[in-house]
Design an enzyme around this catalytic site. Sequence first.
Site, PDB file in Angstrom:
ATOM      1  CB  THR A  12      -0.821   0.044   1.587  1.00 44.78           C
ATOM      2  OG1 THR A  12      -0.229   0.126   2.677  1.00 44.78           O
ATOM      3  CG2 THR A  12      -1.750  -1.173   1.278  1.00 44.78           C
ATOM      4  N   GLY A  14       2.320   2.371  -2.516  1.00 45.87           N
ATOM      5  CA  GLY A  14       3.563   2.038  -3.475  1.00 45.87           C
ATOM      6  C   GLY A  14       4.009   2.884  -4.501  1.00 45.87           C
ATOM      7  CB  SER A  16       5.599   8.374  -3.505  1.00 42.28           C
ATOM      8  OG  SER A  16       4.696   8.415  -2.634  1.00 42.28           O
ATOM      9  N   GLY A  17       8.181   7.433  -2.468  1.00 46.53           N
ATOM     10  CA  GLY A  17       9.015   7.281  -1.224  1.00 46.53           C
ATOM     11  C   GLY A  17       9.427   5.588  -1.035  1.00 46.53           C
ATOM     12  CB  ILE A  18       9.535   3.860   2.718  1.00 46.49           C
ATOM     13  CG1 ILE A  18      10.214   5.199   3.218  1.00 46.49           C
ATOM     14  CG2 ILE A  18       9.500   2.465   3.002  1.00 46.49           C
ATOM     15  CD1 ILE A  18       9.976   5.170   4.551  1.00 46.49           C
ATOM     16  N   GLY A  19       7.462   3.236  -0.257  1.00 50.48           N
ATOM     17  CA  GLY A  19       6.755   2.086  -0.699  1.00 50.48           C
ATOM     18  C   GLY A  19       7.218   1.804  -2.359  1.00 50.48           C
ATOM     19  CB  SER A 137       7.028   6.201  12.634  1.00 51.56           C
ATOM     20  OG  SER A 137       8.031   7.301  12.730  1.00 51.56           O
ATOM     21  CE1 TYR A 150       3.263   9.673  10.418  1.00 48.05           C
ATOM     22  CE2 TYR A 150       5.031   9.720  11.895  1.00 48.05           C
ATOM     23  CZ  TYR A 150       4.550   9.470  10.526  1.00 48.05           C
ATOM     24  OH  TYR A 150       5.279   8.591   9.793  1.00 48.05           O
TER      25      TYR A 150
HETATM   26  N1  LIG Z   1       9.717   9.390   5.332  1.00 47.52           N
HETATM   27  C1  LIG Z   1      10.223   9.189   6.728  1.00 47.52           C
HETATM   28  O1  LIG Z   1      11.079   9.644   7.237  1.00 47.52           O
HETATM   29  C2  LIG Z   1       9.165   8.106   7.572  1.00 47.52           C
HETATM   30  C3  LIG Z   1       9.681   7.654   8.762  1.00 47.52           C
HETATM   31  C4  LIG Z   1       8.843   7.089   9.400  1.00 47.52           C
HETATM   32  C5  LIG Z   1       7.793   6.333   8.894  1.00 47.52           C
HETATM   33  N2  LIG Z   1       7.422   6.695   7.756  1.00 47.52           N
HETATM   34  C6  LIG Z   1       6.415   6.005   7.054  1.00 47.52           C
HETATM   35  O2  LIG Z   1       6.545   5.416   5.854  1.00 47.52           O
HETATM   36  C7  LIG Z   1       5.392   5.306   5.165  1.00 47.52           C
HETATM   37  C8  LIG Z   1       5.654   5.786   3.690  1.00 47.52           C
HETATM   38  O3  LIG Z   1       5.964   7.390   3.730  1.00 47.52           O
HETATM   39  P1  LIG Z   1       6.957   7.938   2.922  1.00 47.52           P
HETATM   40  O4  LIG Z   1       7.865   8.816   3.716  1.00 47.52           O
HETATM   41  O5  LIG Z   1       7.417   6.954   2.012  1.00 47.52           O
HETATM   42  O6  LIG Z   1       6.073   9.069   2.202  1.00 47.52           O
HETATM   43  P2  LIG Z   1       5.346   9.110   1.073  1.00 47.52           P
HETATM   44  O7  LIG Z   1       6.270   9.119  -0.256  1.00 47.52           O
HETATM   45  O8  LIG Z   1       4.402  10.312   1.016  1.00 47.52           O
HETATM   46  O9  LIG Z   1       4.441   7.885   0.637  1.00 47.52           O
HETATM   47  C9  LIG Z   1       2.991   7.639   1.388  1.00 47.52           C
HETATM   48  C10 LIG Z   1       2.343   6.858   0.783  1.00 47.52           C
HETATM   49  O10 LIG Z   1       1.316   6.404   1.323  1.00 47.52           O
HETATM   50  C11 LIG Z   1       0.071   6.521   0.265  1.00 47.52           C
HETATM   51  N3  LIG Z   1      -1.198   7.117   0.899  1.00 47.52           N
HETATM   52  C12 LIG Z   1      -1.284   8.015   1.805  1.00 47.52           C
HETATM   53  N4  LIG Z   1      -2.471   8.059   2.453  1.00 47.52           N
HETATM   54  C13 LIG Z   1      -3.152   6.988   1.792  1.00 47.52           C
HETATM   55  C14 LIG Z   1      -4.540   6.825   1.779  1.00 47.52           C
HETATM   56  N5  LIG Z   1      -5.360   7.148   2.610  1.00 47.52           N
HETATM   57  N6  LIG Z   1      -4.728   5.663   1.012  1.00 47.52           N
HETATM   58  C15 LIG Z   1      -3.906   5.067   0.293  1.00 47.52           C
HETATM   59  N7  LIG Z   1      -2.461   5.288   0.120  1.00 47.52           N
HETATM   60  C16 LIG Z   1      -2.156   6.433   0.946  1.00 47.52           C
HETATM   61  C17 LIG Z   1       0.646   7.782  -0.644  1.00 47.52           C
HETATM   62  O11 LIG Z   1       0.043   7.723  -2.005  1.00 47.52           O
HETATM   63  P3  LIG Z   1      -1.313   8.528  -2.399  1.00 47.52           P
HETATM   64  O12 LIG Z   1      -0.800  10.012  -1.930  1.00 47.52           O
HETATM   65  O13 LIG Z   1      -1.224   8.497  -3.743  1.00 47.52           O
HETATM   66  O14 LIG Z   1      -2.634   8.035  -1.580  1.00 47.52           O
HETATM   67  C18 LIG Z   1       2.109   7.425  -0.688  1.00 47.52           C
HETATM   68  O15 LIG Z   1       2.239   6.705  -1.861  1.00 47.52           O
HETATM   69  C19 LIG Z   1       4.368   6.011   5.797  1.00 47.52           C
HETATM   70  O16 LIG Z   1       3.474   5.115   6.480  1.00 47.52           O
HETATM   71  C20 LIG Z   1       5.048   6.804   6.738  1.00 47.52           C
HETATM   72  O17 LIG Z   1       4.342   7.201   7.844  1.00 47.52           O
HETATM   73  C21 LIG Z   1       8.220   7.503   6.763  1.00 47.52           C
END
Ligand SMILES: NC(=O)c1ccc[n+]([C@@H]2O[C@H](COP(=O)([O-])OP(=O)(O)OC[C@H]3O[C@@H](n4cnc5c(N)ncnc54)[C@H](OP(=O)(O)O)[C@@H]3O)[C@@H](O)[C@H]2O)c1
Length: 249
Positions: A12, A14, A16-19, A137, A150
């Site tokens: 889920t 997937g 952008s970012g980590i996904g 996180s 969060y």
């Molecule tokens: N970056 C960090 O430093 C960090 C640190 C700790 C944890 N995390 C966690 O890592 C995960 C991925 O985040 P990321 O940092 O890679 O940022 P990201 O690039 O913004 O990725 C978040 C992804 O989640 C999807 N998303 C958000 N809300 C959604 C919803 N309601 N339904 C379906 N998809 C949804 C977004 O796609 P759409 O916008 O197209 O829906 C996007 O692909 C998150 O759970 C975040 O909390 C990140």
Amino acid sequence: MLKLKDKIAVITGGGSGIGLATAQRFVAEGATVIITGRRQDAIEQAIATIGGNIEGLCGDIANLADIDRLHTEVRDRHGRIDVLFANAGAGQVTPFAEVTEEDFDKTVDTNFKGTFFTIQKLLPLMPDAASIIINVSMVTGKGTAGFSTYAASKAAIRSLARTLTTELKERKIRVNAVSPGTFVTPLVAAAFPTKKALDAFVSDRATTIPLGRVGETEEVAAAVLFLASSESSYITGTELAIDGGVSQI
Ligand SMILES: NC(=O)c1ccc[n+]([C@@H]2O[C@H](COP(=O)([O-])OP(=O)(O)OC[C@H]3O[C@@H](n4cnc5c(N)ncnc54)[C@H](OP(=O)(O)O)[C@@H]3O)[C@@H](O)[C@H]2O)c1
């Protein structure tokens, strides 16, 4: 040898970012990957970038009908899910006193309710010995200002991983969490008004991290791959920190 040869994986968030980095790694390791997210353009872009055995489905994890649709699509196309990376998540930095009910509901609906029902509704497609990885996180174990909703929503899904470890043990389904530290993804970048402000944050943050830098998304992907594959066959219920050591000091 490919670590996920012939596996069916759902990621889920997937697009952008980590996904995205994890989808790329999973495909390279032999999996067929289905990515989800709300933005069709991000999904299409990710599919074009990665190529190979990757598919996408647009949907909001906070909307249970969308998760049902994901279940039906994956069942009809592939019949099963060997690996589920419950990665989608969102949040914003807001001082406690300024959090509105709308902010609260949005964050909790995505991170807790969305993750909870994604797993519940996809579970019937998961065979025995499947692997679930939940993206938590580092903030769950810290008291970071501005992260009240969060961090609490992420703590809820950390707890869920523990409960499911027990509830799914008869089926040998392993449930683990990954706990990223700081990674520059669209989620993090959106918290800063300018690139200069983001760069200043990254430089400042690096000084607080034992390994002296923020992480690369591929480094989370490598940890998720480990938890998804049989390399971690005796690991369940755990939380793997990928944070350059910052949560340990
Ligand atoms: N970056 C960090 O430093 C960090 C640190 C700790 C944890 N995390 C966690 O890592 C995960 C991925 O985040 P990321 O940092 O890679 O940022 P990201 O690039 O913004 O990725 C978040 C992804 O989640 C999807 N998303 C958000 N809300 C959604 C919803 N309601 N339904 C379906 N998809 C949804 C977004 O796609 P759409 O916008 O197209 O829906 C996007 O692909 C998150 O759970 C975040 O909390 C990140």
